[in-house]
Design an enzyme around this catalytic site. Structure first.
Site, PDB file in Angstrom:
ATOM      1  N   ASP A   8      32.140  46.598  38.252  1.00 17.39           N
ATOM      2  CA  ASP A   8      33.215  46.119  39.122  1.00 17.39           C
ATOM      3  C   ASP A   8      32.541  45.213  40.142  1.00 17.39           C
ATOM      4  OD1 ASP A   8      35.160  45.688  40.991  1.00 17.39           O
ATOM      5  OD2 ASP A   8      35.355  47.775  41.629  1.00 17.39           O
ATOM      6  N   LYS A  70      33.084  36.071  45.865  1.00 14.59           N
ATOM      7  CA  LYS A  70      34.109  36.116  44.815  1.00 14.59           C
ATOM      8  C   LYS A  70      35.287  35.195  45.156  1.00 14.59           C
ATOM      9  CE  LYS A  70      36.595  39.725  42.287  1.00 14.59           C
ATOM     10  NZ  LYS A  70      36.684  41.173  42.159  1.00 14.59           N
ATOM     11  N   GLU A 169      40.823  43.967  36.240  1.00 14.59           N
ATOM     12  CA  GLU A 169      40.592  45.169  37.063  1.00 14.59           C
ATOM     13  C   GLU A 169      41.697  46.218  36.916  1.00 14.59           C
ATOM     14  OE1 GLU A 169      39.876  43.313  40.842  1.00 14.59           O
ATOM     15  OE2 GLU A 169      37.958  42.542  40.149  1.00 14.59           O
ATOM     16  N   ASP A 190      46.566  46.594  43.456  1.00 13.98           N
ATOM     17  CA  ASP A 190      45.148  46.364  43.754  1.00 13.98           C
ATOM     18  C   ASP A 190      45.014  45.405  44.935  1.00 13.98           C
ATOM     19  OD1 ASP A 190      42.491  45.757  43.794  1.00 13.98           O
ATOM     20  OD2 ASP A 190      42.321  45.247  41.675  1.00 13.98           O
TER      21      ASP A 190
END
Ligand code: AMP
Length: 623
Positions: A8, A70, A169, A190
């Site tokens: 992850d 990211k 994810e 999320d």
């Protein structure tokens, strides 16, 4: 082939897991951490620091410390212009228009920085498992577009991984949460540091199917920090007249404190922020002391957090379901710890989110489960994912012609026939784009190519078949063929964050060479930290010993301490490790002497012997 792990790769923290006999386990670092900050730093000497060590020195070295990379993965510079002031490092426009990072005069693409994080995770996994790790399943937000996925894959390759799958994810979270034997529908909400997405999934007889996914790749906990930072700075300015945003170090200190306060407010109703010596005023140093209440934080962040709810509503609609058909709500990502987020989600879905999952670990665990499917350890589940955004080509007048609609299950293939716009047109341009806008300019361009050699014909006569194909990783190939002449041209959409295949290979080689150097540097940093602790301990022991013991019992410790202080600043890891161990032993033996000496002081037997001796001298017996 070595081991496969699940990764992850988070905006703020990263987590890794492996699967043993199909059961996933989180991999811990040597110090017992289950997550690693996704932070990379470069010291003035050119040392690369990763993870906790990098985050710890962020305040003193903000310009050369990169967090939240990211958010830049696969992004154009123009797309992230709003966020440039939210980070302390320099974001620049690469020659191809992509966002990149400039550190100590060197430009790094986001995949290169991510690769440094991945390399560290690889080393941690290898240390933990005691064997080579070669393959990985890496997760990405469901709402990442093609370019962002490709950039993530490139980062994995640079770090030396064979990237077996780029997995969404929420899908990973569902794999870890749902039992394949169940028949259930699940919402994964999320909300991480940099992105938000919501997905609706169902499992029936071991088949995990994503029904819909939606999100916003520019909405996350970092934005909440920014709101708080702006509030703190404006309060400070109205109180003192000092604008902290112009300072070199203060904004980073305020941001760290704001993030900490935000996290504390998930547990308490109010918290204090104290930042001594934050600025210098006319009459000397000025300190920042401010109280933030949960109520204030909720007022500041309500609009931003509420933006997630219409996306949830649309996702349920896209899945052709109603809210009461949902069985579970799972929260993923650090920002779901915010009470207001939990309350809004509960109100919207009419049920309490599942409490049994750890939002920091569930995605890595799911990635490890997928790795066990790919390696054949588990055969009881199948995954059907979807493409999050519509894919199409540009047609005359800049209009987007969709070829694969969003939420189509992948792998998938679809084609459409196009024709020419003018007589005897021998070349057509194929411009591939992704997004939901009807005007091509509103969507993300993925690449262009030309199909040449079209047979001479009147406009509208040639039949040009354009085929889009997405593989299980969500990677897109596009081909165009003149059905009359058979002429064909194709591309794999491969915009790996501005890196060509050759670039990736070169960087992979460099990274692997750097890995050895990095390991030595990391060892040195760890040893220096250890040395600092031992130096501190030894100085304390010497201070006590000099009062209580003869010099000869601690002089050796003093001599070795001096040697250790000198060695601490050299690069000789071997000598430094030996010296740390020697000083450690001496500390322990001097401490023992101090203990004996001190215990002599209050040992009742010794006291008795003392008084006995004194009695002989004619003193009175104690009662
Ligand atoms: P992730 O991307 O899932 O690692 O989530 C990181 C984000 O979650 C960051 O913005 C953190 O500040 C935020 N976060 C972590 N813990 C908490 C907490 N207890 N309360 C509020 N936000 C949190």
């Amino acid at each position: 082939m070595g081991r496969t792990i699940g990764i992850d790769l988070g905006t703020t923290n990263s987590c890794i897991a492996f699967s043993d006999g199909g059961h996933p386990t989180v991999i811990q670092s040597k110090s017992g951490s289950r997550v690693m900050p996704s932070v990379v730093a470069f010291s003035a000497k050119g040392e690369r620091l990763v993870g906790l060590v990098a985050r710890r020195q962020a305040i003193t070295n903000p310009k050369n410390t990169v967090g939240s990379i990211k958010r830049l993965m696969g992004r154009r510079y123009s797309e992230i212009a709003d966020h440039i002031n939210d980070v302390s490092y320099e974001i620049v426009e690469n020659t191809n228009g992509d966002a990149a990072v400039k550190i100590l005069d060197k430009i790094y693409t986001p995949p290169e920085i991510s690769a440094i994080i991945l390399q560290q995770l690889k080393a941690t996994a290898e240390e933990f498992l005691g064997e080579e790790v070669t393959d990985a399943v890496i997760t990405v937000p469901a709402y990442f577009n093609e370019i962002q996925r490709q950039a993530t894959k490139a980062a994995g390759k640079i770090a030396g991984f064979n990237v077996r799958r780029v997995l969404n994810e929420p899908t990973a979270a569902a794999l870890a949460f749902l039992d394949p034997k169940e028949r259930k529908r699940l919402v994964v909400y999320d909300f991480g540091g940099g992105t938000f997405d919501v997905s609706i999934l169902q499992v029936i007889d071991g088949v995990f199917e994503v029904k819909a996914t939606l999100g916003d790749t520019s909405l996350g906990g970092d934005d909440l920090d920014t709101l708080l930072v702006h509030w703190i700075m404006s309060e400070f300015k109205s109180e003192t007249g000092i604008d902290l945003s112009k300072d070199n170090i203060a904004p980073q200190r305020v941001r760290e404190a704001a993030e900490r306060a935000k996290c504390e407010l998930s547990m308490t109703q109010e918290t204090d922020i104290n930042l001594p010596f934050i600025a210098t005023g006319e009459s000397g140093p000025v300190h920042l002391e401010i109280t933030v209440t949960r109520k204030l934080f909720e007022e500041l962040s309500a609009d931003l957090i509420k933006k997630t709810i219409p996306l949830c509503s649309k996702a349920v609609e896209d899945a052709e379901l109603t809210i009461d058909q949902i069985d579970h709500v799972v929260l993923v990502g650090g920002s779901t710890r915010i009470p207001m987020v939990q309350k809004l989600v509960e109100e919207f879905f009419g049920r309490k989110p599942a409490q049994s999952v750890n939002p920091d670990e569930v995605v890595a665990l799911g990635a490890a489960i997928e790795s066990s499917v790919l390696t054949g350890q588990r055969k009881d589940l199948v995954l059907i994912d979807v493409t999050p955004l519509t894919l199409g080509v540009e047609t005359l007048g800049g209009i987007m012609a969709p070829i694969i609609q969003r939420n189509s299950p992948v792998p998938t293939r679809n084609s459409r026939i196009f024709t020419t716009a003018s007589d005897n047109q021998s070349v057509v341009g194929v411009h591939v784009a992704q997004g939901e806008r009807e005007i091509i300019d509103g969507n993300r361009s993925l690449g262009t190519f030309e199909l040449r050699g079209i047979g001479s014909a009147k406009r509208g006569d040639p039949r040009i078949e354009v085929v889009f194909e997405i593989d299980a990783n969500g990677i897109l190939s596009v081909s165009a063929r003149d059905t009359t002449t058979g002429q064909e041209q194709s591309i794999e959409v491969n915009p790996s964050g501005g890196l060509s295949g050759a670039d990736i290979e070169r960087l992979r080689r460099e990274a692997s060479t750097n890995a050895d150097a990095d390991r030595i540097k990391l060892k040195l940093v760890t040893l220096r930290n250890e040395a600092d602790e031992v130096i501190y301990e030894a100085s304390k022991v010497i201070a006590v010993a000099s009062e209580e013991l003869d010099k000869e019992s601690w002089v050796e410790l003093e001599t070795e301490l001096k040697k250790l202080k000198t060695l601490r600043d050299t690069d000789d890891t071997l000598a430094l490790a030996r010296e740390i161990s020697d000083v450690h032993q001496l500390i322990s033996s001097v401490s023992k002497l101090i203990e004996v000496f001190e215990s002599d002081d209050d040992d009742p037997a010794a006291e008795f012997m003392d008084s006995f001796a004194k009695m002989e001298d004619g003193d009175k017996l104690p009662k």
